[in-house]
Design an enzyme around this catalytic site. Structure first.
Site, mmCIF file in Angstrom:
data_model
loop_
_atom_site.group_PDB
_atom_site.id
_atom_site.type_symbol
_atom_site.label_atom_id
_atom_site.label_comp_id
_atom_site.label_asym_id
_atom_site.label_seq_id
_atom_site.Cartn_x
_atom_site.Cartn_y
_atom_site.Cartn_z
ATOM 1 N N HIS A 132 0.824 -1.206 0.000
ATOM 2 C CA HIS A 132 0.000 0.000 0.000
ATOM 3 C C HIS A 132 0.861 1.260 0.000
ATOM 4 O O HIS A 132 0.603 2.203 -0.769
ATOM 5 C CB HIS A 132 -0.925 0.006 1.212
ATOM 6 N N GLU A 133 1.904 1.293 0.830
ATOM 7 C CA GLU A 133 2.766 2.474 0.893
ATOM 8 C C GLU A 133 3.504 2.690 -0.423
ATOM 9 O O GLU A 133 3.667 3.826 -0.884
ATOM 10 C CB GLU A 133 3.758 2.341 2.057
ATOM 11 N N HIS A 136 1.382 4.508 -2.913
ATOM 12 C CA HIS A 136 1.403 5.971 -2.836
ATOM 13 C C HIS A 136 2.578 6.552 -3.629
ATOM 14 O O HIS A 136 2.465 7.633 -4.219
ATOM 15 C CB HIS A 136 1.507 6.422 -1.381
ATOM 16 N N GLU A 191 -6.171 7.229 -1.287
ATOM 17 C CA GLU A 191 -6.034 5.981 -0.540
ATOM 18 C C GLU A 191 -6.559 4.800 -1.350
ATOM 19 O O GLU A 191 -5.951 3.718 -1.371
ATOM 20 C CB GLU A 191 -6.780 6.074 0.798
#
Length: 271
Positions: A132-133, A136, A191
């Site tokens: 997930h990071e 970004h 997100e």
């Protein structure tokens, strides 16, 4: 996370099986940035890269980075083996031995995982957070947030006076930038994009993308066990995220549709 970094939940402390971290994540030299209006200032990709590197180097210098022979680092190296780049951005991974529960990825591909997060997550869940990071980074969310901090905060003067060369930053400015990298506030759309992009990243690199949904389940479970205390570390981790249950549902349905079997939860390996 300024001078008083996020403290680990007492609940989480009970779950820690490894040697407890001895310090909080350090941004103590950060000073509150005085908001200023944006003036005409240009910022090249080269300057951005220099500022990001300087900020990451400062955080690595001022926080306990665990060595290669430490069990936490060995575990992270095993999990991220073969993850060399993300869309041309070289990746590098380190573990901070701190009591905060967190992980973040920087625009230059530097991924930093906190040991206390590793204590409460199994391998699949941890890879979900990392994916997930990195999402970004791939969607340039972290780069945009970092650039905004440079151009609108107290760092604006340093940027506008560079004359084509990245200006040296003070400890306070580096601390403020570090805070921006760690505590960036993303929109619900961003997100969602990071979830999907992180899913694709894990899938394309031979990892089971169920880890994203599982990591959200773990954090939500810990939050519920703590009674929903607003000051909790878990609550703060969710503060800028969209509805967690909906994110779990989306990621679970996608993994099922793609034919991935949900892995069994496993004990952490950092003992």
């Amino acid at each position: 996370m300024k001078k008083t970094a996020i403290k680990l939940l007492s609940l989480v402390c009970l779950l820690l099986a490894a040697t407890p971290a001895s310090a909080q994540f350090n941004l103590k030299k950060a000073a509150s940035a005085v908001s200023k209006s944006v003036q005409a200032a240009t910022l090249t990709d080269a300057q951005m890269a220099a500022y990001v590197k300087e900020s990451v180097d400062w955080m690595d210098k001022n926080n306990p980075v665990l060595p290669e022979d430490n069990p936490y680092t060995i575990r992270l190296r095993k999990l991220t083996d073969g993850l060399k780049e993300a869309d041309g951005i070289p990746l590098n991974f380190k573990v901070y031995h701190v009591i905060d529960v967190n992980a973040f990825a920087c625009p230059d591909g530097s991924v930093r995982v906190f040991s206390s997060l590793m204590d409460i997550m199994d391998d699949n869940e941890l890879m979900g957070v990392i994916g997930h990071e990195i999402g970004h980074v791939l969607k340039h969310h972290s780069k945009k947030a970092f650039r905004t901090e440079l151009l609108t905060g107290a760092l604006k003067d340093a940027v506008s006076s560079t004359g084509g060369v990245a200006a040296a930053l003070t400890d306070s400015q580096l601390g403020a930038l570090g805070e921006c990298l760690i505590n960036a506030r993303y929109s619900q759309k961003q997100e969602k994009e990071a979830d999907d992009c992180g899913y694709d990243f894990l899938k394309s690199n031979g990892r089971n993308p169920w880890g994203i949904a599982m990591s959200f389940e773990k954090l939500m479970s810990l939050e519920e066990q703590n009674g929903g205390a607003k000051a909790s570390a878990i609550d703060k981790m969710f503060s800028s995220h969209p509805e967690t249950k909906e994110r779990i549902k989306r990621m679970s349905e996608r993994a099922t549709k793609d034919g991935f079997a949900r892995p069994e939860s496993t004990a952490t390996e950092n003992k």
